[in-house]
Design a protein around this motif. Structure first.
Motif, PDB file in Angstrom:
ATOM      1  N   HIS A  63      26.536  40.542  55.747  1.00 54.85           N
ATOM      2  CA  HIS A  63      26.468  40.251  54.309  1.00 54.85           C
ATOM      3  C   HIS A  63      25.049  39.838  53.958  1.00 54.85           C
ATOM      4  O   HIS A  63      24.748  38.661  53.845  1.00 54.85           O
ATOM      5  N   LYS A  64      24.183  40.860  53.794  1.00 59.03           N
ATOM      6  CA  LYS A  64      22.744  40.619  53.605  1.00 59.03           C
ATOM      7  C   LYS A  64      22.469  39.694  52.420  1.00 59.03           C
ATOM      8  O   LYS A  64      21.522  38.909  52.449  1.00 59.03           O
ATOM      9  N   PHE A  65      23.282  39.797  51.355  1.00 55.48           N
ATOM     10  CA  PHE A  65      23.095  38.895  50.219  1.00 55.48           C
ATOM     11  C   PHE A  65      23.787  37.553  50.458  1.00 55.48           C
ATOM     12  O   PHE A  65      23.147  36.496  50.400  1.00 55.48           O
TER      13      PHE A  65
ATOM     14  N   ASN B 108      35.642  50.801  34.126  1.00 53.67           N
ATOM     15  CA  ASN B 108      34.911  50.552  35.380  1.00 53.67           C
ATOM     16  C   ASN B 108      35.322  49.290  36.121  1.00 53.67           C
ATOM     17  O   ASN B 108      34.734  48.969  37.160  1.00 53.67           O
ATOM     18  N   TYR B 109      36.317  48.541  35.608  1.00 50.06           N
ATOM     19  CA  TYR B 109      36.635  47.263  36.267  1.00 50.06           C
ATOM     20  C   TYR B 109      37.617  47.474  37.423  1.00 50.06           C
ATOM     21  O   TYR B 109      37.747  48.594  37.944  1.00 50.06           O
TER      22      TYR B 109
ATOM     23  N   VAL C 141      33.142  32.063  37.409  1.00 54.73           N
ATOM     24  CA  VAL C 141      32.452  33.352  37.252  1.00 54.73           C
ATOM     25  C   VAL C 141      33.482  34.475  37.356  1.00 54.73           C
ATOM     26  O   VAL C 141      34.334  34.470  38.246  1.00 54.73           O
TER      27      VAL C 141
ATOM     28  N   LEU D 112      32.634  40.447  36.734  1.00 53.65           N
ATOM     29  CA  LEU D 112      31.500  41.157  37.337  1.00 53.65           C
ATOM     30  C   LEU D 112      31.853  42.644  37.410  1.00 53.65           C
ATOM     31  O   LEU D 112      32.851  43.026  38.022  1.00 53.65           O
TER      32      LEU D 112
ATOM     33  N   ARG E 222      26.907  52.214  41.233  1.00 52.38           N
ATOM     34  CA  ARG E 222      27.408  51.425  42.368  1.00 52.38           C
ATOM     35  C   ARG E 222      26.515  51.583  43.600  1.00 52.38           C
ATOM     36  O   ARG E 222      25.804  52.579  43.741  1.00 52.38           O
ATOM     37  N   SER E 223      26.613  50.578  44.487  1.00 54.16           N
ATOM     38  CA  SER E 223      25.952  50.566  45.811  1.00 54.16           C
ATOM     39  C   SER E 223      24.434  50.641  45.714  1.00 54.16           C
ATOM     40  O   SER E 223      23.764  51.136  46.623  1.00 54.16           O
TER      41      SER E 223
ATOM     42  N   ILE F 198      24.487  38.351  40.127  1.00 57.74           N
ATOM     43  CA  ILE F 198      24.973  37.046  40.593  1.00 57.74           C
ATOM     44  C   ILE F 198      23.832  36.025  40.581  1.00 57.74           C
ATOM     45  O   ILE F 198      24.021  34.878  40.161  1.00 57.74           O
TER      46      ILE F 198
ATOM     47  N   VAL G 216      23.218  35.032  36.832  1.00 57.49           N
ATOM     48  CA  VAL G 216      24.195  34.091  36.269  1.00 57.49           C
ATOM     49  C   VAL G 216      23.989  32.720  36.912  1.00 57.49           C
ATOM     50  O   VAL G 216      24.077  31.688  36.238  1.00 57.49           O
TER      51      VAL G 216
ATOM     52  N   ALA H 281      30.242  26.602  41.481  1.00 55.04           N
ATOM     53  CA  ALA H 281      31.033  27.608  40.778  1.00 55.04           C
ATOM     54  C   ALA H 281      32.314  27.907  41.554  1.00 55.04           C
ATOM     55  O   ALA H 281      32.409  27.638  42.758  1.00 55.04           O
TER      56      ALA H 281
ATOM     57  N   THR I 278      37.073  34.327  42.126  1.00 54.48           N
ATOM     58  CA  THR I 278      38.034  35.027  42.988  1.00 54.48           C
ATOM     59  C   THR I 278      37.564  36.463  43.158  1.00 54.48           C
ATOM     60  O   THR I 278      36.828  36.992  42.321  1.00 54.48           O
TER      61      THR I 278
HETATM   62  C1  YNC Z   1      32.528  40.633  44.376  1.00 51.04           C
HETATM   63  N1  YNC Z   1      33.642  41.029  43.802  1.00 51.04           N
HETATM   64  O1  YNC Z   1      29.538  41.910  49.384  1.00 51.04           O
HETATM   65  P1  YNC Z   1      26.583  41.530  50.859  1.00 51.04           P
HETATM   66  S1  YNC Z   1      35.659  39.746  40.972  1.00 51.04           S
HETATM   67  C2  YNC Z   1      30.989  38.942  44.880  1.00 51.04           C
HETATM   68  N2  YNC Z   1      32.131  39.357  44.278  1.00 51.04           N
HETATM   69  O2  YNC Z   1      26.794  41.738  49.246  1.00 51.04           O
HETATM   70  P2  YNC Z   1      26.104  46.337  45.170  1.00 51.04           P
HETATM   71  C3  YNC Z   1      30.559  41.016  45.712  1.00 51.04           C
HETATM   72  N3  YNC Z   1      30.192  39.733  45.599  1.00 51.04           N
HETATM   73  O3  YNC Z   1      27.982  41.657  51.442  1.00 51.04           O
HETATM   74  P3  YNC Z   1      28.450  47.461  43.924  1.00 51.04           P
HETATM   75  C4  YNC Z   1      31.714  41.519  45.121  1.00 51.04           C
HETATM   76  N4  YNC Z   1      31.811  42.835  45.397  1.00 51.04           N
HETATM   77  O4  YNC Z   1      25.672  42.602  51.301  1.00 51.04           O
HETATM   78  C5  YNC Z   1      30.748  43.128  46.148  1.00 51.04           C
HETATM   79  N5  YNC Z   1      29.992  42.047  46.338  1.00 51.04           N
HETATM   80  O5  YNC Z   1      26.051  40.156  51.034  1.00 51.04           O
HETATM   81  C6  YNC Z   1      28.771  41.945  47.109  1.00 51.04           C
HETATM   82  N6  YNC Z   1      33.640  47.018  41.049  1.00 51.04           N
HETATM   83  O6  YNC Z   1      26.138  44.897  45.879  1.00 51.04           O
HETATM   84  C7  YNC Z   1      28.862  42.667  48.426  1.00 51.04           C
HETATM   85  N7  YNC Z   1      34.630  43.475  40.028  1.00 51.04           N
HETATM   86  O7  YNC Z   1      25.545  46.188  43.810  1.00 51.04           O
HETATM   87  C8  YNC Z   1      27.409  42.910  48.769  1.00 51.04           C
HETATM   88  O8  YNC Z   1      27.682  46.698  45.115  1.00 51.04           O
HETATM   89  C9  YNC Z   1      26.825  43.189  47.408  1.00 51.04           C
HETATM   90  O9  YNC Z   1      27.552  48.417  43.242  1.00 51.04           O
HETATM   91  C10 YNC Z   1      26.730  44.697  47.139  1.00 51.04           C
HETATM   92  O10 YNC Z   1      28.810  46.284  42.877  1.00 51.04           O
HETATM   93  C11 YNC Z   1      29.853  45.382  43.137  1.00 51.04           C
HETATM   94  O11 YNC Z   1      34.369  39.213  38.832  1.00 51.04           O
HETATM   95  C12 YNC Z   1      30.812  45.387  41.940  1.00 51.04           C
HETATM   96  O12 YNC Z   1      35.767  44.691  41.515  1.00 51.04           O
HETATM   97  C13 YNC Z   1      31.978  44.436  42.259  1.00 51.04           C
HETATM   98  O13 YNC Z   1      32.084  46.842  39.421  1.00 51.04           O
HETATM   99  C14 YNC Z   1      30.049  44.864  40.722  1.00 51.04           C
HETATM  100  O14 YNC Z   1      31.832  47.364  42.852  1.00 51.04           O
HETATM  101  C15 YNC Z   1      31.301  46.827  41.671  1.00 51.04           C
HETATM  102  O15 YNC Z   1      29.736  47.962  44.486  1.00 51.04           O
HETATM  103  C16 YNC Z   1      32.372  46.893  40.603  1.00 51.04           C
HETATM  104  O16 YNC Z   1      25.440  47.327  46.031  1.00 51.04           O
HETATM  105  C17 YNC Z   1      34.813  47.135  40.184  1.00 51.04           C
HETATM  106  O17 YNC Z   1      27.700  42.604  46.430  1.00 51.04           O
HETATM  107  C18 YNC Z   1      35.077  45.795  39.493  1.00 51.04           C
HETATM  108  C19 YNC Z   1      35.189  44.628  40.446  1.00 51.04           C
HETATM  109  C20 YNC Z   1      34.658  42.224  40.743  1.00 51.04           C
HETATM  110  C21 YNC Z   1      35.758  41.340  40.245  1.00 51.04           C
HETATM  111  C22 YNC Z   1      34.640  38.836  39.920  1.00 51.04           C
HETATM  112  C23 YNC Z   1      34.105  37.523  40.477  1.00 51.04           C
HETATM  113  C24 YNC Z   1      32.655  37.741  40.830  1.00 51.04           C
HETATM  114  C25 YNC Z   1      32.047  36.554  41.538  1.00 51.04           C
HETATM  115  C26 YNC Z   1      30.594  36.784  41.864  1.00 51.04           C
HETATM  116  C27 YNC Z   1      29.987  35.635  42.662  1.00 51.04           C
HETATM  117  C28 YNC Z   1      29.705  34.457  41.792  1.00 51.04           C
HETATM  118  C29 YNC Z   1      29.015  33.363  42.578  1.00 51.04           C
HETATM  119  C30 YNC Z   1      28.761  32.093  41.742  1.00 51.04           C
HETATM  120  C31 YNC Z   1      27.614  32.272  40.738  1.00 51.04           C
HETATM  121  C32 YNC Z   1      27.290  30.982  39.933  1.00 51.04           C
HETATM  122  C33 YNC Z   1      26.736  29.940  40.904  1.00 51.04           C
HETATM  123  C34 YNC Z   1      26.367  28.680  40.279  1.00 51.04           C
HETATM  124  C35 YNC Z   1      26.022  27.593  40.196  1.00 51.04           C
END
Ligand code: YNC
Ligand code: MG
Length: 388
Positions: free
Chosen positions: A2-4, A69-70, A135, A138, A145-146, A154, A157, A169, A172
């Motif tokens: 998990h590079k990020f 797209n969600y 949060v 997203l 994507r990717s 992230i 925010v 924060a 889920t």
């Molecule tokens: C996710 N759902 O692991 P690593 S839930 C967090 N939450 O990072 P890329 C996520 N991180 O592993 P893509 C995540 N999904 O390399 C992926 N990641 O460290 C991580 N889907 O980024 C992943 N909505 O941009 C990896 O991936 C890195 O293009 C890869 O974008 C991801 O709202 C995404 O499921 C989810 O729209 C935006 O797939 C996309 O795939 C998408 O290359 C459909 O990202 C919709 C979807 C997620 C719903 C949600 C909660 C989000 C929480 C985010 C974290 C908040 C942290 C607290 C911040 C405030 C702190 C303070 C104070």
């Protein structure tokens, strides 16, 4: 792996067995003057925008981004279809910050291609009440994507949350990240089994016919609990007292006051439904239940386009057995034409799920805290928090 996430102040997998690490914040707050003043860099074609969800136009753009797209299920048969009214409700709680409703647009066309939000919340972890951001939403457009846009979203925010002097924060996700405070399961109670089977949400059980299945899930036409009625504004003080007392028993739960309850629990047409039990003798409110409306689009089905789903929210019983209260919730959801009633195995939900004919879903919902470590992973029944 998990590079990020390896760079972030969250519980890391390598530390899971290390019980010498203390519970609580991982990093201390820094002076606000040390918080980065300018937004993070986006790829050159894109720009940050703050989304005014009071604007009909902006709200419709967010709605369209999410509806296309969600989140989808693992088999890409269904996609969450949060309504505009729901999004406004979810993003405008007491004390919300407009700056936490963050979009990314294409500079040239102004097309909205990504979104992330935070809302403020007081979350209690054991005896520690912490100001946090919740949060949610997203979303990156399918065509982008990717490309590592999500980590930038992230970080941005996080920066805007820090600017309000908030350092923790809660969130889920359906995916496993470093590291869940608990991992929950959705359970589903069929209200309209024929449609659920037609659209592939459920399957006919072994040795079951359609008519036996419809009989199995039949519900009474009206609720059974005397004094069961829709919640009103005048119920807010009593519901707040019930909910505050109830939530004290969980390890992680929101700390809600009357203004929060008025926002989050009071019924809002097509968004949130809540019912109280007012004792016919004493006229005191002894119990309440609530569920929110979150339809899913049915992808590529010839005749059905939406699945009408109710999601169990907060429920408190002090006099009415929880089983009976939640059966009445099923009855009113059926009256309102929901196809399915969903509930997580959080709080005391396990005590009614099997008995009321819910079946386990596939896939998990993982709960996370940012910059707050717990010594041990929790059981879902130790969690008193439902995020939308
Ligand atoms: C996710 N759902 O692991 P690593 S839930 C967090 N939450 O990072 P890329 C996520 N991180 O592993 P893509 C995540 N999904 O390399 C992926 N990641 O460290 C991580 N889907 O980024 C992943 N909505 O941009 C990896 O991936 C890195 O293009 C890869 O974008 C991801 O709202 C995404 O499921 C989810 O729209 C935006 O797939 C996309 O795939 C998408 O290359 C459909 O990202 C919709 C979807 C997620 C719903 C949600 C909660 C989000 C929480 C985010 C974290 C908040 C942290 C607290 C911040 C405030 C702190 C303070 C104070
Ligand atoms: Mg990306």
């Amino acid at each position: 792996r998990h590079k990020f996430w390896e760079t972030q102040p969250v519980g890391q997998f390598k530390d899971l067995r290390d019980t010498s690490l203390p519970e609580g914040p991982i990093e201390s707050p820094t002076p606000l003057s040390e918080v980065k003043q300018e937004p993070y860099n986006l790829p050159n074609l894109y720009e940050w925008v703050t989304c005014d969800m009071d604007s009909e136009e902006t709200c419709a753009e967010v709605y369209n981004l999410l509806s296309n797209n969600y989140v989808e299920d693992d088999e890409n048969m269904f996609r969450f279809n949060y309504s505009k009214e729901f999004l406004r409700w979810a993003l405008h709680p007491p004390g919300y910050y407009k700056s936490w409703h963050i979009g990314v647009r294409v500079k040239s066309s102004k097309k909205l291609v990504a979104f992330i939000t935070g809302i403020p919340a007081r979350i209690r972890v054991r005896s520690d009440v912490v100001s946090m951001a919740e949060v949610n939403f997203l979303c990156v457009h399918k065509k982008l994507r990717s490309k590592r846009l999500a980590p930038v979203m992230i970080k941005e925010v996080t920066r805007r949350v820090h600017l309000e002097n908030i350092w923790q924060a809660a969130y889920t996700a359906g995916v496993v990240l470093p590291t869940p405070i608990t991992s929950c399961q959705y359970w589903h109670r069929s209200l309209n089994p024929k449609k659920l089977i037609d659209v592939g949400f459920s399957r006919l059980g072994p040795r079951m016919t359609m008519s036996r299945t419809m009989k199995l899930y039949k519900l009474p036409d009206s609720t059974v609990t005397p004094g069961f009625r829709k919640m009103e504004l005048r119920d807010v003080p009593a519901v707040t007292r019930l909910l505050r007392t109830y939530l004290l028993q969980f390890v992680v739960a929101p700390d809600l006051d009357e203004l929060d309850v008025e926002h989050w629990i009071l019924p809002k047409e097509g968004v949130i439904d809540s019912y109280v039990v007012e004792s016919p003798e004493t006229h005191k409110v002894t119990d309440f239940c609530s569920f929110y409306t979150l339809p899913s689009s049915i992808l590529g089905h010839p005749t059905h386009s939406t699945l009408k789903a109710a999601y169990s929210y907060y429920n408190v019983s002090t006099k009415t057995p929880l089983l009976q209260l939640m059966n009445d919730a099923l009855i009113v959801a059926k009256q309102k034409d929901f196809d399915v009633f969903n509930a997580l195995d959080v709080m005391h939900n396990e005590t009614f799920l099997k008995e009321l004919k819910y079946g386990p879903g596939d896939g998990k919902l993982h709960y996370y805290l940012y910059n707050y470590r717990l010594k041990h992973i929790l059981r879902p029944s130790e969690l008193g928090l439902v995020l939308l």
